[in-house]
Design a protein around this motif. Structure first.
Motif, PDB file in Angstrom:
ATOM      1  N   MET A 143       0.823  -1.209   0.000  1.00 16.59           N
ATOM      2  CA  MET A 143       0.000   0.000   0.000  1.00 16.59           C
ATOM      3  C   MET A 143       0.855   1.256   0.000  1.00 16.59           C
ATOM      4  O   MET A 143       0.562   2.234  -0.697  1.00 16.59           O
ATOM      5  N   LEU A 144       1.923   1.222   0.763  1.00 16.76           N
ATOM      6  CA  LEU A 144       2.816   2.379   0.828  1.00 16.76           C
ATOM      7  C   LEU A 144       3.514   2.585  -0.513  1.00 16.76           C
ATOM      8  O   LEU A 144       3.668   3.721  -0.977  1.00 16.76           O
ATOM      9  N   GLU A 145       3.927   1.491  -1.148  1.00 16.37           N
ATOM     10  CA  GLU A 145       4.548   1.589  -2.471  1.00 16.37           C
ATOM     11  C   GLU A 145       3.562   2.142  -3.499  1.00 16.37           C
ATOM     12  O   GLU A 145       3.947   2.878  -4.420  1.00 16.37           O
ATOM     13  N   GLN A 146       2.291   1.803  -3.333  1.00 17.26           N
ATOM     14  CA  GLN A 146       1.270   2.239  -4.285  1.00 17.26           C
ATOM     15  C   GLN A 146       0.861   3.699  -4.094  1.00 17.26           C
ATOM     16  O   GLN A 146       0.158   4.253  -4.941  1.00 17.26           O
ATOM     17  N   GLY A 147       1.257   4.311  -2.980  1.00 18.27           N
ATOM     18  CA  GLY A 147       0.966   5.731  -2.781  1.00 18.27           C
ATOM     19  C   GLY A 147      -0.031   6.042  -1.688  1.00 18.27           C
ATOM     20  O   GLY A 147      -0.763   7.036  -1.772  1.00 18.27           O
ATOM     21  N   LEU A 148      -0.058   5.229  -0.636  1.00 16.28           N
ATOM     22  CA  LEU A 148      -1.017   5.458   0.452  1.00 16.28           C
ATOM     23  C   LEU A 148      -0.845   6.838   1.071  1.00 16.28           C
ATOM     24  O   LEU A 148      -1.831   7.528   1.354  1.00 16.28           O
ATOM     25  N   VAL A 149       0.394   7.260   1.285  1.00 14.12           N
ATOM     26  CA  VAL A 149       0.626   8.569   1.923  1.00 14.12           C
ATOM     27  C   VAL A 149       0.018   9.683   1.086  1.00 14.12           C
ATOM     28  O   VAL A 149      -0.658  10.582   1.609  1.00 14.12           O
ATOM     29  N   ASP A 150       0.222   9.633  -0.219  1.00  9.22           N
ATOM     30  CA  ASP A 150      -0.350  10.662  -1.098  1.00  9.22           C
ATOM     31  C   ASP A 150      -1.877  10.599  -1.090  1.00  9.22           C
ATOM     32  O   ASP A 150      -2.544  11.645  -1.199  1.00  9.22           O
ATOM     33  N   GLU A 151      -2.433   9.400  -0.974  1.00 11.30           N
ATOM     34  CA  GLU A 151      -3.887   9.274  -0.932  1.00 11.30           C
ATOM     35  C   GLU A 151      -4.451   9.958   0.312  1.00 11.30           C
ATOM     36  O   GLU A 151      -5.449  10.689   0.236  1.00 11.30           O
ATOM     37  N   VAL A 152      -3.811   9.725   1.449  1.00  6.43           N
ATOM     38  CA  VAL A 152      -4.260  10.365   2.691  1.00  6.43           C
ATOM     39  C   VAL A 152      -4.086  11.877   2.602  1.00  6.43           C
ATOM     40  O   VAL A 152      -4.970  12.645   2.996  1.00  6.43           O
ATOM     41  N   LYS A 153      -2.955  12.305   2.077  1.00  5.94           N
ATOM     42  CA  LYS A 153      -2.701  13.744   1.929  1.00  5.94           C
ATOM     43  C   LYS A 153      -3.750  14.386   1.026  1.00  5.94           C
ATOM     44  O   LYS A 153      -4.228  15.503   1.289  1.00  5.94           O
ATOM     45  N   GLY A 154      -4.144  13.675  -0.033  1.00  6.80           N
ATOM     46  CA  GLY A 154      -5.156  14.193  -0.938  1.00  6.80           C
ATOM     47  C   GLY A 154      -6.484  14.423  -0.238  1.00  6.80           C
ATOM     48  O   GLY A 154      -7.166  15.427  -0.491  1.00  6.80           O
ATOM     49  N   LEU A 155      -6.865  13.508   0.645  1.00  6.90           N
ATOM     50  CA  LEU A 155      -8.106  13.678   1.400  1.00  6.90           C
ATOM     51  C   LEU A 155      -8.016  14.890   2.328  1.00  6.90           C
ATOM     52  O   LEU A 155      -8.961  15.678   2.432  1.00  6.90           O
TER      53      LEU A 155
END
Length: 327
Positions: free
Chosen positions: A222-234
């Motif tokens: 999930m982290l490799e797929q961009g979880l941090v950016d997903e949370v930041k986007g929200l």
């Protein structure tokens, strides 16, 4: 002579996170002519894809999926909402001659549909809710969680201290009714008599250490797929930190990293730990579900054997030709 069971069939596949429900559900759906209904409380939210392990559209192999991406992260979506929407989806799927299959890990949501729980309006108290929110800000999430544990240890045991919205709601229910939320939910379960469906409930399990290893691998992916950016986007879109979306597993652990309260490695370690704890709570919930038939994946390492075992269980409940569906 025993009367024939005329209730519509409903197939349900549950298990802890990362156990392997998704791949098996696709295989079963193709063999049985089924449509999948997500039984995950967070997959209803748009824009929450990576952290909820939402299967991308292009990987659904043409199988219709229901109750995914149906509301915004800033909205609330309750077990009662899920029950109503899921009941409609089941009716629609049956009307087209297909088999509905609920797949997911949110125990309350799944049980509410399977047994027709009667949800009660426990009332609300905005003043009390604000007071508890202020209390959490002043004394911390652990202190707020401790207040819940003092009056409703069962609910506190299944809620993470950082899940402020649900912790406050449980305290609010106790404040307005004088009874613990766990007791009221237990009464709802007890009030449910015969299911409105002819059920086939299957639970997947495996060795705990192996499951935890899979969980850690899933978090890394999930982290490799961009979880941090997903949370930041929200967060950038203004989704409140107290919303169900940002209080969800996989999101609430990343928020402190983005706000500077935790370093990256600590946030990742917290996420892995919380996910392992969540899986443990899921298993505890499912063990109390009536009529659930467990399948141990460790005893069926070959996919063909697992599929045949599952098909045998289904054929014992529904009028399917096991030789046909396993071919």
């Amino acid at each position: 002579m025993e009367e024939a069971d005329s209730r519509p069939p409903l197939l349900v596949l549950v298990g802890p996170t990362a156990v392997g429900k998704t791949a098996l559900s696709l295989q079963l759906a193709k063999a049985l002519g089924a449509e999948i209904i997500s039984g995950d409380s967070m997959q209803v939210y748009r824009g929450m894809d990576i952290g909820t392990a939402k299967l991308p559209l292009e990987e659904r192999e043409g199988i219709p999926h229901h109750l995914i991406d149906i509301c915004e992260p800033s909205e609330t979506f309750s077990a009662a909402d899920f029950q109503a929407r899921c009941t409609d989806a089941i009716r629609d799927i049956h009307s087209r001659g297909k088999l509905p299959m609920i797949v997911g890990g949110t125990g309350l949501y799944v049980e509410a549909v399977c047994y027709g729980y009667q949800f009660q309006d426990y009332g609300s108290d905005e003043t009390f809710r604000k007071r508890m929110s202020d209390y959490a800000r002043e004394f911390g999430a652990e202190a707020l969680h401790a207040r819940l544990a003092a009056v409703d240890p069962e609910t506190a045991g299944r809620l993470h201290p950082n899940d402020e919205r649900r912790v406050i709601r449980a305290l609010e229910v106790y404040e307005t009714t004088g009874k613990p939320l766990s007791e009221l939910q237990s009464q709802s379960r007890g009030d449910a008599k015969r299911s409105p469906y002819k059920l086939c409930l299957i639970g997947l399990t495996m060795d705990r250490d192996r499951l935890y290893e899979r969980i850690n691998e899933r978090v890394d992916l999930m982290l490799e797929q961009g979880l941090v950016d997903e949370v930041k986007g929200l967060m950038d879109k203004g989704v409140p930190l107290s919303s169900a979306a940002l209080q969800a597993l996989g999101y609430k652990e990343i928020v402190p990293y983005l706000t500077g309260e935790l370093d990256y490695d600590s946030a990742v370690a917290l996420l892995k730990r919380d996910t392992r704890h969540f899986a443990k709570r899921q298993l505890s919930w499912f063990r109390h579900m009536r009529e659930l038939e467990w399948v141990d994946l460790d005893s069926l390492p070959k996919n063909s054997d697992l599929f045949k075992e599952i098909c045998g269980i289904i054929a014992g409940k529904f009028p399917f030709d096991i030789e046909y569906i396993c071919s």
